[in-house]
Scaffold this motif. Sequence first.
Motif, mmCIF file in Angstrom:
data_model
loop_
_atom_site.group_PDB
_atom_site.id
_atom_site.type_symbol
_atom_site.label_atom_id
_atom_site.label_comp_id
_atom_site.label_asym_id
_atom_site.label_seq_id
_atom_site.Cartn_x
_atom_site.Cartn_y
_atom_site.Cartn_z
ATOM 1 N N ARG A 1 0.846 -1.194 0.000
ATOM 2 C CA ARG A 1 0.000 0.000 0.000
ATOM 3 C C ARG A 1 0.878 1.239 0.000
ATOM 4 N NH1 ARG A 1 -3.931 -0.831 4.337
ATOM 5 N NH2 ARG A 1 -5.261 -1.553 2.625
ATOM 6 N N ALA A 2 0.460 2.242 -0.764
ATOM 7 C CA ALA A 2 1.054 3.570 -0.661
ATOM 8 C C ALA A 2 0.159 4.420 0.231
ATOM 9 C CB ALA A 2 1.191 4.207 -2.037
ATOM 10 N N THR A 3 0.729 5.443 0.819
ATOM 11 C CA THR A 3 -0.030 6.329 1.702
ATOM 12 C C THR A 3 0.146 7.768 1.250
ATOM 13 O OG1 THR A 3 0.281 4.816 3.571
ATOM 14 C CG2 THR A 3 -0.371 7.070 4.088
ATOM 15 N N ARG A 4 -0.978 8.460 1.111
ATOM 16 C CA ARG A 4 -0.976 9.865 0.712
ATOM 17 C C ARG A 4 -1.567 10.685 1.861
ATOM 18 N NH1 ARG A 4 0.719 12.142 -4.158
ATOM 19 N NH2 ARG A 4 -0.855 11.330 -5.587
ATOM 20 N N TRP A 5 -0.756 11.598 2.439
ATOM 21 C CA TRP A 5 -1.261 12.560 3.418
ATOM 22 C C TRP A 5 -1.465 13.895 2.709
ATOM 23 C CZ3 TRP A 5 2.497 9.045 5.088
ATOM 24 C CH2 TRP A 5 2.239 8.337 6.277
ATOM 25 N N MET A 6 -2.555 14.589 3.027
ATOM 26 C CA MET A 6 -2.842 15.882 2.410
ATOM 27 C C MET A 6 -3.185 16.910 3.462
ATOM 28 S SD MET A 6 -5.128 14.428 -0.719
ATOM 29 C CE MET A 6 -5.668 13.079 0.343
ATOM 30 N N GLY A 7 -2.628 18.111 3.306
ATOM 31 C CA GLY A 7 -2.910 19.205 4.217
ATOM 32 C C GLY A 7 -2.744 20.529 3.504
ATOM 33 N N PRO A 8 -2.987 21.640 4.180
ATOM 34 C CA PRO A 8 -2.885 22.953 3.545
ATOM 35 C C PRO A 8 -1.499 23.204 2.944
ATOM 36 C CG PRO A 8 -3.963 23.124 5.676
ATOM 37 C CD PRO A 8 -3.419 21.725 5.584
ATOM 38 N N ASN A 9 -1.471 23.360 1.622
ATOM 39 C CA ASN A 9 -0.252 23.709 0.878
ATOM 40 C C ASN A 9 0.839 22.637 0.933
ATOM 41 O OD1 ASN A 9 -1.277 26.378 0.247
ATOM 42 N ND2 ASN A 9 -0.866 26.870 2.400
ATOM 43 N N ARG A 10 0.456 21.410 1.307
ATOM 44 C CA ARG A 10 1.444 20.334 1.439
ATOM 45 C C ARG A 10 0.803 18.994 1.130
ATOM 46 N NH1 ARG A 10 1.865 24.070 5.102
ATOM 47 N NH2 ARG A 10 3.884 24.855 5.852
ATOM 48 N N HIS A 11 1.617 18.051 0.721
ATOM 49 C CA HIS A 11 1.156 16.664 0.653
ATOM 50 C C HIS A 11 2.367 15.749 0.719
ATOM 51 C CE1 HIS A 11 2.430 16.368 -3.577
ATOM 52 N NE2 HIS A 11 2.310 15.065 -3.432
ATOM 53 N N ILE A 12 2.098 14.479 0.991
ATOM 54 C CA ILE A 12 3.150 13.465 1.132
ATOM 55 C C ILE A 12 2.692 12.200 0.424
ATOM 56 C CG2 ILE A 12 4.342 11.959 2.806
ATOM 57 C CD1 ILE A 12 3.928 14.282 4.849
ATOM 58 N N ILE A 13 3.628 11.521 -0.227
ATOM 59 C CA ILE A 13 3.384 10.170 -0.730
ATOM 60 C C ILE A 13 4.480 9.281 -0.170
ATOM 61 C CG2 ILE A 13 4.658 10.590 -2.878
ATOM 62 C CD1 ILE A 13 1.555 8.323 -2.571
ATOM 63 N N ALA A 14 4.109 8.096 0.304
ATOM 64 C CA ALA A 14 5.076 7.191 0.927
ATOM 65 C C ALA A 14 4.727 5.753 0.583
ATOM 66 C CB ALA A 14 5.081 7.380 2.450
ATOM 67 N N TYR A 15 5.757 4.905 0.463
ATOM 68 C CA TYR A 15 5.536 3.496 0.121
ATOM 69 C C TYR A 15 6.810 2.698 0.381
ATOM 70 C CZ TYR A 15 7.469 5.654 -4.119
ATOM 71 O OH TYR A 15 8.222 6.388 -4.997
ATOM 72 N N PRO A 16 6.672 1.363 0.559
ATOM 73 C CA PRO A 16 7.847 0.511 0.760
ATOM 74 C C PRO A 16 8.524 0.193 -0.568
ATOM 75 C CG PRO A 16 5.861 -0.809 0.844
ATOM 76 C CD PRO A 16 5.412 0.611 0.676
ATOM 77 N N VAL A 17 9.834 -0.056 -0.522
ATOM 78 C CA VAL A 17 10.593 -0.515 -1.689
ATOM 79 C C VAL A 17 11.540 -1.626 -1.237
ATOM 80 C CG1 VAL A 17 10.419 1.694 -2.919
ATOM 81 C CG2 VAL A 17 12.369 1.286 -1.386
#
Length: 435
Positions: free
Chosen positions: A208-224
């Motif tokens: 699974r990938a994870t996407r965090w979203m907030g004001p003027n920012r975001h993150i994408i994260a995942y295992p490799v």
Amino acid sequence: MDALAQAPLNVVVVGAGIGGMAAALSLGRRGHSVTVLETAPKLLEIGAGIQVAPNMFRLLERWGAGEALRKTGCVVRDVSLLRYERQKLLGRSPMNTQYGQQYVVHRADLHNAIVDKALELPNVRLRLNATVDDVDFDQTTVVLKGGEVVAADVILAADGIKSIIRGKVLQDSEDVAIPTGDAVFRVMLTRDQMVDDPELRPFIDEERATRWMGPNRHIIAYPVRNHQMYNIVLAHPQRKDLDESWTAVGSKKSMLEEYAGWDPRLVKMLDMVPEGDVLEWKLCSHLPLAKWVRGNVALMGDACHPMLPYVAQGAAQAVEDAACLGVVLSSIRSKSDLPLALKTYVQARKTRAERVQSTGTETRTQLHLVDGEEQIERDRKFASLSVDGVNPDQWGDPKMQEYLWAWDAEEDARQAWQAATSGLSMVEEIPQAKL
């Protein structure tokens, strides 16, 4: 194996990155003599995670690199969409496997898989510590630092976002880089850092990938790397002058300040990152170039269509360029057809690559909404993904996925060449997937 070229060429590729080595592999498999010129004295294991979308994976599979990627990559089954605070799950976006699996890998593993397959070919040669200083478009030669002249039938400039050849191809026009106002941190954690924490272990274990979203920012994260490493990419407002290079070291203190008050699990992960292991660079959008070709010299990959990271297509579009060049340059009957082949390459690739390029701005807007009515409506759509399939995040949008992932760059190039050699209009005769 691909059909051998009717008129084998002497090809010089400038740059041994993913795009350049993909071009060497695509052309080398078809019997061309390929020399790759790389400035670095050796190929280093740099970078972090990268997404291998189905449109790229299918090509690499055909070229023999798929097995290596499956051994080291991780499959992404879905994406968790999270609000930045209080661990709030907005929805889950399943990966559409109609076009193939979505893999995430370490950039070095992707690069090595392509390099290894290319250098297995006796007609592909990699020259390290070979810096190109100039290009002679009339003679189709490059001049190396030190004065050596290397001749070719065709030169492919895969020398990246800071390409020295791009400016020479463009002459009076220029590449316009427009700061987006965003910068990006990139960090990696190891499995050992996460596995003993019951809150963090699911992030490294799950497909699974994870996407965090907030004001003027975001993150994408995942295992490799078979779930042995965890890749985190964090977009945020640019606070200082930064280079447009993803190898510059950033500040851990600044990173923690930017995401203070976000999901405590995320903050815990960021706090684990060793000082000195934070990379940071600025994001710029680039206007479409006036031209990609001058004489028998062609730009490809980031040298002509650098991508914002929001739909994860930068490397994929470079590999598509390589696929197209492999087809059209192998279809000519004599070297006198080279101008037509390069014209066909531009006709086949420019509209598509620039269309993908343009998707980044809209995606960024949706991911970075400040708290308010638009954000509430966006989050409502995320919550109803399983019902109506409308996804404000274009990376997860079914219509966009069809356009991005169903594309076969080799087949498209074959159709483009057929149209070019039969005198038919490219626009009228070649169907293109529509958004």
